[in-house]
Design an enzyme around this catalytic site. Structure first.
Site, PDB file in Angstrom:
ATOM      1  N   ASP A   1      -3.543  15.765  -1.584  1.00  0.00           N
ATOM      2  CA  ASP A   1      -2.584  15.769  -2.693  1.00  0.00           C
ATOM      3  C   ASP A   1      -3.004  16.769  -3.769  1.00  0.00           C
ATOM      4  O   ASP A   1      -3.020  16.471  -4.966  1.00  0.00           O
ATOM      5  CB  ASP A   1      -2.425  14.348  -3.267  1.00  0.00           C
ATOM      6  CG  ASP A   1      -1.838  13.404  -2.233  1.00  0.00           C
ATOM      7  OD1 ASP A   1      -0.906  13.826  -1.516  1.00  0.00           O
ATOM      8  OD2 ASP A   1      -2.305  12.263  -2.115  1.00  0.00           O
TER       9      ASP A   1
ATOM     10  N   HIS B   1       3.834  14.046  -4.027  1.00  0.00           N
ATOM     11  CA  HIS B   1       2.821  13.040  -4.359  1.00  0.00           C
ATOM     12  C   HIS B   1       3.346  12.210  -5.529  1.00  0.00           C
ATOM     13  O   HIS B   1       3.794  12.782  -6.526  1.00  0.00           O
ATOM     14  CB  HIS B   1       1.510  13.741  -4.739  1.00  0.00           C
ATOM     15  CG  HIS B   1       0.413  12.809  -5.144  1.00  0.00           C
ATOM     16  ND1 HIS B   1      -0.008  11.752  -4.347  1.00  0.00           N
ATOM     17  CD2 HIS B   1      -0.354  12.755  -6.264  1.00  0.00           C
ATOM     18  CE1 HIS B   1      -0.980  11.104  -4.969  1.00  0.00           C
ATOM     19  NE2 HIS B   1      -1.213  11.684  -6.132  1.00  0.00           N
TER      20      HIS B   1
HETATM   21  C1  GRF Z   1       6.511   8.634  -1.332  1.00  0.00           C
HETATM   22  O1  GRF Z   1       6.144   7.877  -2.466  1.00  0.00           O
HETATM   23  C2  GRF Z   1       5.663   9.865  -1.201  1.00  0.00           C
HETATM   24  O2  GRF Z   1       5.346  10.458  -2.417  1.00  0.00           O
HETATM   25  C3  GRF Z   1       4.415   9.299  -0.575  1.00  0.00           C
HETATM   26  O3  GRF Z   1       4.906   8.372   0.371  1.00  0.00           O
HETATM   27  C4  GRF Z   1       6.164   7.862  -0.075  1.00  0.00           C
HETATM   28  C5  GRF Z   1       7.158   8.081   1.022  1.00  0.00           C
HETATM   29  O4  GRF Z   1       8.378   7.453   0.775  1.00  0.00           O
HETATM   30  N1  GRF Z   1       3.577  10.331  -0.081  1.00  0.00           N
HETATM   31  P1  GRF Z   1       9.604   7.678   1.773  1.00  0.00           P
HETATM   32  O5  GRF Z   1       9.084   7.489   3.183  1.00  0.00           O
HETATM   33  O6  GRF Z   1      10.137   9.068   1.550  1.00  0.00           O
HETATM   34  O7  GRF Z   1      10.611   6.629   1.411  1.00  0.00           O
END
Ligand code: GRF
Length: 197
Positions: free
Chosen positions: A153, A112
């Site tokens: 979360d 998160h």
């Molecule tokens: C990240 O910021 C994660 O914490 C959130 O969604 C985003 C995903 O980024 N839950 P990615 O797809 O790994 O680039």
């Protein structure tokens, strides 16, 4: 495949965190193998990243005829077929019900982009940035936690890292710093869990 812990990674989007895991596995800094990447979105770029790393992918989209629990039970069946030691939610944008979670107790790990209890749900980075601009907070952070239940979360915290705001920084630059921190904290946490298992 080598006898290393097996990770199944669930993604809905870009998959930059998946990429960090794949790179760490390839470099052997993370003693694990990503055995499958599943997505609820057929256009998730994470699927491309997985294929490039020769990791099997599956798209399990939720269709209107399935309620959440039925979908989660189907998803759990596919995930279980890859015999994961851990299921990593890396930008997985659906809240999982107990129909999924009860199949993998203490085995589902979420990332998160905020600190425990802060900005649950979507757009956490933008909401933290706005709160900083309003003078409500002076730092935020990222966390990795277990997912025991349907709380959003929320769950036993495995790792956190604080991130301070920098005067004059754009949202885009701040967002990049948050993502960079996520990649490090997620891989570091997985490494710690797997090495102490
Ligand atoms: C990240 O910021 C994660 O914490 C959130 O969604 C985003 C995903 O980024 N839950 P990615 O797809 O790994 O680039």
């Amino acid at each position: 495949m080598e006898n290393v812990p097996r990770l199944v990674v669930l993604v809905s989007g870009s998959g930059s965190n998946l990429q960090a895991i794949l790179d760490a596995c390839a470099e052997k800094t993370l003693p694990a193998a990503v055995v499958a990447v599943l997505s609820n979105k057929s256009d998730a770029y994470g699927l491309v990243r997985a294929s490039r790393a020769n990791v099997p992918t599956m798209v399990i989209a939720k269709t209107p005829d399935l309620d959440r629990r039925a979908y989660d039970a189907i998803l759990a069946g596919y995930v279980a077929s890859f015999r994961p030691d851990y299921v990593v939610l890396a930008g997985w944008m659906r809240i999982l019900t107990s129909d999924f979670l009860n199949r993998f107790p203490n085995r589902v790990i979420n990332l998160h982009p905020a600190l425990p209890g802060a900005f649950p749900g979507t757009h956490a980075i933008e909401r933290a940035y706005e709160a900083w601009q309003k003078g409500e907070i002076n730092h935020t952070g990222v966390m990795v936690h277990l997912v025991p239940d349907e709380g959003v979360d929320d769950g036993p915290v495995l790792a956190t890292q604080e991130i301070s705001f920098e005067a004059g920084e754009s949202l885009e630059a701040f967002e990049q710093r948050v993502h960079d921190a996520e990649h490090v904290v997620l891989v570091g946490t997985l490494k710690k869990i797997l090495e102490t298992k």
